[in-house]
Write a protein that holds these residues in place. Structure first.
Motif, PDB file in Angstrom:
ATOM      1  N   VAL A 191       0.946  -1.122  -0.111  1.00 51.34           N
ATOM      2  CA  VAL A 191      -0.270   0.153  -0.088  1.00 51.34           C
ATOM      3  C   VAL A 191       0.860   1.226  -0.006  1.00 51.34           C
ATOM      4  CG1 VAL A 191      -1.699   1.342   1.043  1.00 51.34           C
ATOM      5  CG2 VAL A 191      -1.610  -1.075   1.301  1.00 51.34           C
ATOM      6  N   TYR A 192       0.498   2.242  -0.961  1.00 48.77           N
ATOM      7  CA  TYR A 192       1.543   3.265  -0.977  1.00 48.77           C
ATOM      8  C   TYR A 192       0.913   4.613  -0.655  1.00 48.77           C
ATOM      9  CZ  TYR A 192       4.165   7.126  -3.514  1.00 48.77           C
ATOM     10  OH  TYR A 192       4.690   8.249  -3.788  1.00 48.77           O
ATOM     11  N   PHE A 193       1.688   5.343   0.215  1.00 48.70           N
ATOM     12  CA  PHE A 193       1.131   6.516   0.499  1.00 48.70           C
ATOM     13  C   PHE A 193       2.200   7.790   0.077  1.00 48.70           C
ATOM     14  CE2 PHE A 193      -0.276   3.589   3.691  1.00 48.70           C
ATOM     15  CZ  PHE A 193      -1.650   3.960   4.200  1.00 48.70           C
ATOM     16  N   SER A 247      -3.726  11.638   3.006  1.00 48.09           N
ATOM     17  CA  SER A 247      -3.716  10.644   3.622  1.00 48.09           C
ATOM     18  C   SER A 247      -4.224   9.243   2.953  1.00 48.09           C
ATOM     19  CB  SER A 247      -4.872  10.687   4.694  1.00 48.09           C
ATOM     20  OG  SER A 247      -6.084  11.098   4.199  1.00 48.09           O
ATOM     21  N   ASP A 293      -4.502   6.286   0.515  1.00 47.21           N
ATOM     22  CA  ASP A 293      -3.577   5.123   0.161  1.00 47.21           C
ATOM     23  C   ASP A 293      -4.121   4.386  -0.929  1.00 47.21           C
ATOM     24  OD1 ASP A 293      -6.255   4.392   1.438  1.00 47.21           O
ATOM     25  OD2 ASP A 293      -5.412   2.555   1.723  1.00 47.21           O
TER      26      ASP A 293
END
Length: 367
Positions: free
Chosen positions: A28-30, A35, A37
């Protein structure tokens, strides 16, 4: 687009299908700015980490990627240059990346051990065993060392505060005449001077009453209490001085200070040894009850008896004075011995063992 792996199982990716030196896993990329994802696919090839997500394809130098240590079964976290981050449940892939980068080797092992119930049980049993051994052997050893290095000024402050507490709660003023007190103080001063040491020896007379009775006890800094009842029980000054020589032995070997450290804990030990006089004064209210209700170990009592016996042999050529008053104390207390607070016989070696020891000192000529 590949989705992040299931958090309850490792990745199904067959690593043998990858080119040597290549890793691939879902995450999961932030982006570090919002905020939001996004599911992403991560590929590590050579010195490059490539992230592909919705409308995103970014590469980062592997050396600039920070791999956070594992924590229970939470997602593994990779911090990317620029503030972005990746979270993944693919522990096998991250473990392979850590090995490649030489990161978190010890912590990864800890995490694997934590996941095994038998390791947790063994650790708990180990902690319990260590605690037991520390209380039984470690704390007494630490207390002994701390007692030996406690500054005399701290012990003097503790004595002063403790005397006030004892007089307000436990003992009454003595009815012994001032002349008799002065005589015994003079003899005690000669005894203390002969024995030496960095202590402020002083002799205090008090009425023991039903709580303390015929008794004598010493505080850490050299203050020695003797009760009217003990003076009445003694047949002569030699017996009194034999008892006082025993109490001086406790002071010189710092038995009371050791007992206080063992009973009141490590916090007091560290603060007092460091010379924190305020701490010494603050615990003084707890010291009287502790000193008056706890007896010394057999080793401590034997050591104090040995000192008193050696002094009696040097002064009078016999240990009979201390033997006689110990016998009289035993007859007075009978089967209830130990019920009085800090009785001379409470928690001590048995009467016969003490008498045998004193007789052996005399038989050896005080050597």
């Amino acid at each position: 687009m590949s989705q992040p792996s299931n958090p309850d199982r490792d990745s199904d990716l067959n690593f043998s299908d990858l080119t040597p030196g290549e890793l691939s896993f879902g995450a999961v990329y932030f982006d570090g700015l919002t905020s939001r994802d996004r599911p992403a696919q991560v590929q590590v090839s050579g010195q490059t980490l490539l992230v592909r997500s919705e409308g995103l394809e970014a590469s980062y130098p592997v050396g600039g990627v920070s791999v956070e240590p594992p924590l229970a079964r939470l997602r593994r976290v990779l911090k990317l240059p620029g503030g972005a981050r990746l979270e993944t449940d693919d522990r096998r892939a991250i473990a392979a990346l850590e090995r490649r980068l030489g990161r978190n080797a010890g912590l990864s092992l800890v995490q694997r051990l934590e996941s095994r119930w038998w390791v947790a049980l063994a650790s708990l049993l180990g902690v319990l065993a260590f605690t037991f051994l520390f209380i039984q052997d470690g704390l007494p050893a630490l207390a002994g060392v701390a007692a030996q290095i406690t500054p005399p000024a701290v012990m003097a402050t503790l004595d002063s505060q403790t005397v006030q507490a004892i007089d307000s709660q436990y003992l009454k003023p003595s009815s012994v005449s001032p002349a008799r007190q002065a005589q015994l103080r003079q003899e005690f001063a000669a005894l203390a001077l002969e024995r030496g040491g960095p202590y402020r020896f002083r002799l205090l007379f008090r009425e023991g009453g039903d709580l303390v009775g015929a008794n004598a006890f010493a505080l850490p800094g050299g203050t020695v209490f003797v009760t009217d009842e003990l003076l009445t029980l003694a047949k002569n000054d030699r017996e009194i001085l034999g008892v006082l020589a025993h109490e001086v032995g406790h002071v010189q070997h710092r038995h009371a200070m050791r007992q206080i450290y063992q009973g009141l804990g490590l916090t007091l030990m560290f603060s007092v040894v460091a010379g924190d006089v305020t701490s010494a004064a603050s615990v003084a209210a707890a010291v009287p009850a502790f000193l008056l209700s706890s007896g010394y170990s057999r080793q401590a009592e034997t050591q104090a008896d040995n000192d008193a016996g050696q002094w009696l042999m040097k002064r009078y050529g016999t240990t009979r004075p201390l033997q006689d008053i110990l016998k009289r104390l035993t007859l007075q207390d009978g089967p209830e011995v130990g019920s009085r607070v800090m009785d001379l016989l409470a928690s001590h070696p048995g009467e016969q063992a003490r008498l045998t020891h004193l007789q052996a000192i005399e038989a050896a000529g005080g050597k």
